[in-house]
Scaffold this motif. Structure first.
Motif, PDB file in Angstrom:
ATOM      1  N   VAL A   2      36.197  71.227  71.994  1.00 61.79           N
ATOM      2  CA  VAL A   2      36.113  72.235  72.727  1.00 61.79           C
ATOM      3  C   VAL A   2      35.420  73.525  71.967  1.00 61.79           C
ATOM      4  O   VAL A   2      35.435  74.658  72.437  1.00 61.79           O
ATOM      5  N   ARG A   3      34.486  73.160  70.891  1.00 58.87           N
ATOM      6  CA  ARG A   3      34.031  74.116  70.158  1.00 58.87           C
ATOM      7  C   ARG A   3      32.887  74.744  70.918  1.00 58.87           C
ATOM      8  O   ARG A   3      32.215  76.070  70.724  1.00 58.87           O
ATOM      9  N   ARG A   4      32.174  74.100  71.972  1.00 56.35           N
ATOM     10  CA  ARG A   4      30.901  74.550  72.623  1.00 56.35           C
ATOM     11  C   ARG A   4      31.182  74.701  74.038  1.00 56.35           C
ATOM     12  O   ARG A   4      30.727  73.962  74.796  1.00 56.35           O
ATOM     13  N   PRO A   5      32.166  75.355  74.446  1.00 57.04           N
ATOM     14  CA  PRO A   5      32.665  75.399  75.934  1.00 57.04           C
ATOM     15  C   PRO A   5      31.528  76.089  76.791  1.00 57.04           C
ATOM     16  O   PRO A   5      31.046  77.161  76.142  1.00 57.04           O
ATOM     17  N   GLY A   6      31.315  75.660  77.776  1.00 56.92           N
ATOM     18  CA  GLY A   6      30.266  76.399  78.678  1.00 56.92           C
ATOM     19  C   GLY A   6      30.901  77.155  79.616  1.00 56.92           C
ATOM     20  O   GLY A   6      32.267  76.725  80.347  1.00 56.92           O
ATOM     21  N   VAL A   7      30.203  77.908  80.663  1.00 55.62           N
ATOM     22  CA  VAL A   7      30.667  78.556  81.740  1.00 55.62           C
ATOM     23  C   VAL A   7      30.981  77.715  82.885  1.00 55.62           C
ATOM     24  O   VAL A   7      32.027  77.792  83.599  1.00 55.62           O
ATOM     25  N   LEU A   8      30.492  76.387  82.689  1.00 56.21           N
ATOM     26  CA  LEU A   8      30.790  75.603  84.035  1.00 56.21           C
ATOM     27  C   LEU A   8      32.201  74.781  83.629  1.00 56.21           C
ATOM     28  O   LEU A   8      33.121  74.838  84.600  1.00 56.21           O
ATOM     29  N   GLY A  54      34.754  76.354  82.171  1.00 52.72           N
ATOM     30  CA  GLY A  54      35.862  77.277  82.506  1.00 52.72           C
ATOM     31  C   GLY A  54      35.957  77.512  83.988  1.00 52.72           C
ATOM     32  O   GLY A  54      37.110  77.631  84.716  1.00 52.72           O
ATOM     33  N   THR A  55      34.827  77.443  84.521  1.00 53.64           N
ATOM     34  CA  THR A  55      34.634  77.609  86.321  1.00 53.64           C
ATOM     35  C   THR A  55      35.476  76.478  86.739  1.00 53.64           C
ATOM     36  O   THR A  55      36.095  76.606  87.789  1.00 53.64           O
ATOM     37  N   LEU A  56      35.126  75.448  86.493  1.00 52.60           N
ATOM     38  CA  LEU A  56      35.846  74.149  87.126  1.00 52.60           C
ATOM     39  C   LEU A  56      37.337  74.063  87.028  1.00 52.60           C
ATOM     40  O   LEU A  56      37.844  73.800  87.767  1.00 52.60           O
ATOM     41  N   VAL A  57      37.692  74.696  85.790  1.00 52.42           N
ATOM     42  CA  VAL A  57      39.230  74.545  85.670  1.00 52.42           C
ATOM     43  C   VAL A  57      40.027  75.423  86.637  1.00 52.42           C
ATOM     44  O   VAL A  57      40.757  75.203  87.309  1.00 52.42           O
ATOM     45  N   MET A  58      39.235  76.864  86.675  1.00 55.18           N
ATOM     46  CA  MET A  58      39.895  77.560  87.522  1.00 55.18           C
ATOM     47  C   MET A  58      39.544  77.337  89.052  1.00 55.18           C
ATOM     48  O   MET A  58      40.413  77.827  89.955  1.00 55.18           O
ATOM     49  N   VAL A  59      38.361  76.651  89.477  1.00 57.66           N
ATOM     50  CA  VAL A  59      38.046  76.305  90.692  1.00 57.66           C
ATOM     51  C   VAL A  59      39.269  75.619  91.408  1.00 57.66           C
ATOM     52  O   VAL A  59      39.731  75.563  92.550  1.00 57.66           O
ATOM     53  N   ALA A  91      30.406  91.101  82.462  1.00 54.19           N
ATOM     54  CA  ALA A  91      31.199  91.478  83.837  1.00 54.19           C
ATOM     55  C   ALA A  91      30.384  90.854  84.870  1.00 54.19           C
ATOM     56  O   ALA A  91      31.065  90.416  85.943  1.00 54.19           O
ATOM     57  N   ARG A  92      28.986  90.959  84.757  1.00 56.20           N
ATOM     58  CA  ARG A  92      28.316  90.078  85.810  1.00 56.20           C
ATOM     59  C   ARG A  92      28.645  88.630  86.025  1.00 56.20           C
ATOM     60  O   ARG A  92      28.804  88.147  86.968  1.00 56.20           O
ATOM     61  N   THR A  93      28.588  88.063  85.108  1.00 57.14           N
ATOM     62  CA  THR A  93      28.839  86.580  84.895  1.00 57.14           C
ATOM     63  C   THR A  93      30.536  86.337  85.344  1.00 57.14           C
ATOM     64  O   THR A  93      30.542  85.468  86.127  1.00 57.14           O
ATOM     65  N   GLN A  94      31.220  87.067  84.685  1.00 59.16           N
ATOM     66  CA  GLN A  94      32.588  86.968  85.274  1.00 59.16           C
ATOM     67  C   GLN A  94      32.876  87.116  86.854  1.00 59.16           C
ATOM     68  O   GLN A  94      33.580  86.223  87.530  1.00 59.16           O
ATOM     69  N   GLY A  95      32.196  88.144  87.509  1.00 57.86           N
ATOM     70  CA  GLY A  95      32.074  88.361  88.794  1.00 57.86           C
ATOM     71  C   GLY A  95      31.498  87.289  89.585  1.00 57.86           C
ATOM     72  O   GLY A  95      32.234  86.482  90.481  1.00 57.86           O
ATOM     73  N   LEU A  96      30.783  86.455  88.896  1.00 57.63           N
ATOM     74  CA  LEU A  96      30.098  85.281  89.944  1.00 57.63           C
ATOM     75  C   LEU A  96      30.651  84.161  89.514  1.00 57.63           C
ATOM     76  O   LEU A  96      30.919  83.441  90.537  1.00 57.63           O
ATOM     77  N   VAL A  97      31.429  84.266  88.461  1.00 54.09           N
ATOM     78  CA  VAL A  97      32.483  82.925  88.295  1.00 54.09           C
ATOM     79  C   VAL A  97      33.683  82.915  89.347  1.00 54.09           C
ATOM     80  O   VAL A  97      34.158  82.022  89.849  1.00 54.09           O
ATOM     81  N   ASP A  98      34.204  84.092  89.359  1.00 57.34           N
ATOM     82  CA  ASP A  98      35.272  84.453  90.239  1.00 57.34           C
ATOM     83  C   ASP A  98      34.820  84.131  91.822  1.00 57.34           C
ATOM     84  O   ASP A  98      35.831  84.059  92.674  1.00 57.34           O
ATOM     85  N   VAL A  99      33.388  84.534  92.164  1.00 58.61           N
ATOM     86  CA  VAL A  99      33.308  84.068  93.373  1.00 58.61           C
ATOM     87  C   VAL A  99      33.333  82.573  93.700  1.00 58.61           C
ATOM     88  O   VAL A  99      33.902  82.207  94.815  1.00 58.61           O
ATOM     89  N   ILE A 156      40.630  68.173  87.183  1.00 58.56           N
ATOM     90  CA  ILE A 156      40.305  69.135  86.049  1.00 58.56           C
ATOM     91  C   ILE A 156      40.125  68.480  84.784  1.00 58.56           C
ATOM     92  O   ILE A 156      39.281  68.840  84.081  1.00 58.56           O
ATOM     93  N   VAL A 157      40.616  67.368  84.512  1.00 59.12           N
ATOM     94  CA  VAL A 157      40.640  66.705  83.171  1.00 59.12           C
ATOM     95  C   VAL A 157      39.202  66.060  82.971  1.00 59.12           C
ATOM     96  O   VAL A 157      38.648  66.624  82.096  1.00 59.12           O
ATOM     97  N   PRO A 158      38.633  65.449  83.579  1.00 61.44           N
ATOM     98  CA  PRO A 158      37.234  64.867  83.190  1.00 61.44           C
ATOM     99  C   PRO A 158      36.180  65.859  83.496  1.00 61.44           C
ATOM    100  O   PRO A 158      35.095  65.720  82.656  1.00 61.44           O
ATOM    101  N   ALA A 159      36.563  66.742  84.440  1.00 62.35           N
ATOM    102  CA  ALA A 159      35.703  68.007  84.426  1.00 62.35           C
ATOM    103  C   ALA A 159      35.408  68.802  83.057  1.00 62.35           C
ATOM    104  O   ALA A 159      34.423  68.987  82.585  1.00 62.35           O
ATOM    105  N   VAL A 160      36.465  68.794  82.677  1.00 69.32           N
ATOM    106  CA  VAL A 160      36.507  69.711  81.330  1.00 69.32           C
ATOM    107  C   VAL A 160      35.987  68.835  80.269  1.00 69.32           C
ATOM    108  O   VAL A 160      35.160  69.325  79.389  1.00 69.32           O
TER     109      VAL A 160
END
Length: 406
Positions: free
Chosen positions: A223-229, A231-236, A351-359, A395-399
């Motif tokens: 998990v050294r190079r996690p991406g926005v995708l 983190g987003t999938l875990v929360m989604v 902040a802008r990216t975090q807002g879009l993720v929370d969308v 969640i698991v395979p997505a991450v």
């Protein structure tokens, strides 16, 4: 001594920021609990239909999606203080609209007001990012968890004040189920005031000027190079499953003869489980890595679905256990996903990216809320909860897939 000379730009303001955020989160927790406790019941009462009861939750989470973009963009341009304060003021306005709709008996106004009310929920979640703006990399998850756990106090107290607020509503000539929104409006407005007056310096603006801290080596290379995708999938997935099961549990309990006090207790336990474990979750994320806690999130959500599906209709304890597991799974997913997003995105665009993720997270919640009523009406509550628990395993395979750069 050199380390101490670098402390003032970042560490001393961080302590003040966390204190102010905690105070605001205690209040906003009470505000968001109102809609969770009686929202679906209020819709069912006004519409006379269980199949549309999830629509109110869907509109609220859809409103939170729009608010997440607005709060993110305003925070990106002006800082966390005006962004978060504006979101809470919108939540207060939505609460007032719900009360007006209940008094007038207007379902259309109720739906519109709940859409606006969703801004409070979005802002409550956006505040967790503010807690991590100035945090050292090795303590980001714990900073997020400090802000989240503060929501517990208000979130647990809110549902347990259902009877008291209902009595107050009766005195004021307001329908019983709209009573908790009196508390929500006052709580959101006060939270906004606290942020406007005391959230100084602004953590996001300061993070852009302070020297960035060195990133420590992670103990888990996968998990050294996690991406926005990732983190987003875990929360989604966490949000979708949590909202779907949570929304229909009070309705299902009502159908089995339980009153508002019983469902309020179950929701209070659920909200406590959503936020109270945050300090431990933050430590686990920082200590053992993102993949481990994401897996734990999926397993907890699966357990919640199984317990809810097999719960005896008359057992409040079984529903409480199911929703406690549901809250715990959501907490593990949210803290893990937030930590991944925060360490992936630089302050200039954070902040802008975090807002879009929370969308995306809010849309998942809206989907879960809307589908929950339809699935329950056509296939039953047990199928909804069991299906949600199984879905959480994605969640698991997505991450794993996204964290490895595939």
């Amino acid at each position: 001594m050199p380390a101490r000379t670098a402390d003032p730009p970042r560490l001393r303001p961080q302590s003040r920021v966390l204190i102010v955020l905690v105070a605001a989160q205690v209040l906003s927790g009470a505000g968001l609990a109102a809609g969770v406790t009686v929202g679906a019941l209020l819709a069912q009462d006004m519409l006379g239909s269980t199949s549309l009861a999830g629509l109110l939750s869907a509109l609220s989470t859809a409103g939170s999606a729009l608010a997440a973009v607005a709060v993110g963009r305003l925070s990106d341009a002006r800082g966390r203080r005006p962004g978060l304060a504006a979101g809470y003021l919108a939540g207060a306005a939505g609460s007032s609209g719900v009360i007006a709709a209940a008094v007038a008996g207007e379902p259309v106004l109720l739906f519109a007001a709940m859409f606006v009310y969703g801004a409070g929920t979005a802002t409550n979640l956006q505040a967790r990012y503010a807690g991590a703006d100035l945090a050292a990399p090795a303590h980001r998850a714990r900073a997020v968890s400090t802000v989240l756990v503060a929501t517990t106090l208000g979130g647990v107290a809110g549902p347990n004040l259902t009877s008291a607020t209902a009595d107050l509503a009766g005195v004021l000539g307001i329908p019983y189920l709209a009573g908790p929104f009196l508390l929500a409006g006052a709580a959101y407005a006060t939270a906004a005031l606290i942020l406007i007056v005391w959230l100084r310096p602004d953590p996001l603006l300061l993070s852009r000027t302070a020297p960035p801290p060195a990133e420590p080596d992670r103990p888990h290379p996968e998990v050294r190079r996690p991406g926005v995708l990732a983190g987003t999938l875990v929360m989604v997935f966490s949000q979708l499953v949590m909202v779907a099961i949570m929304t229909m549990t009070p309705v299902h309990m009502h159908g089995n003869g339980h009153g508002a006090a019983a469902s309020g207790l179950v929701i209070a336990i659920h909200i406590g489980a959503m936020y109270l474990p945050s300090p431990v979750t933050g430590w686990l994320v920082d200590r053992y890595g993102r993949l481990m806690t994401a897996t734990a999130s999926a397993l907890a959500l699966l357990a919640a679905g199984i317990v809810a599906a097999t719960a005896p209709g008359g057992s409040v304890a079984a529903y409480a256990l199911a929703l406690a597991l549901l809250g715990l799974g959501w907490n593990l997913g949210l803290v893990t996903g937030t930590a991944i997003i925060t360490e992936t995105v630089p302050p200039a665009t954070r902040a802008r990216t975090q807002g879009l993720v929370d969308v995306s997270v809010a849309i998942a919640g809206a989907t879960g809320g809307m589908a929950s009523g339809l699935v329950t009406a056509t296939a039953g509550y047990p199928l909804l909860t069991l299906g949600g628990g199984i879905l959480a395993l994605a969640i698991v395979p997505a991450v794993i897939t996204t964290a490895r750069g595939r």
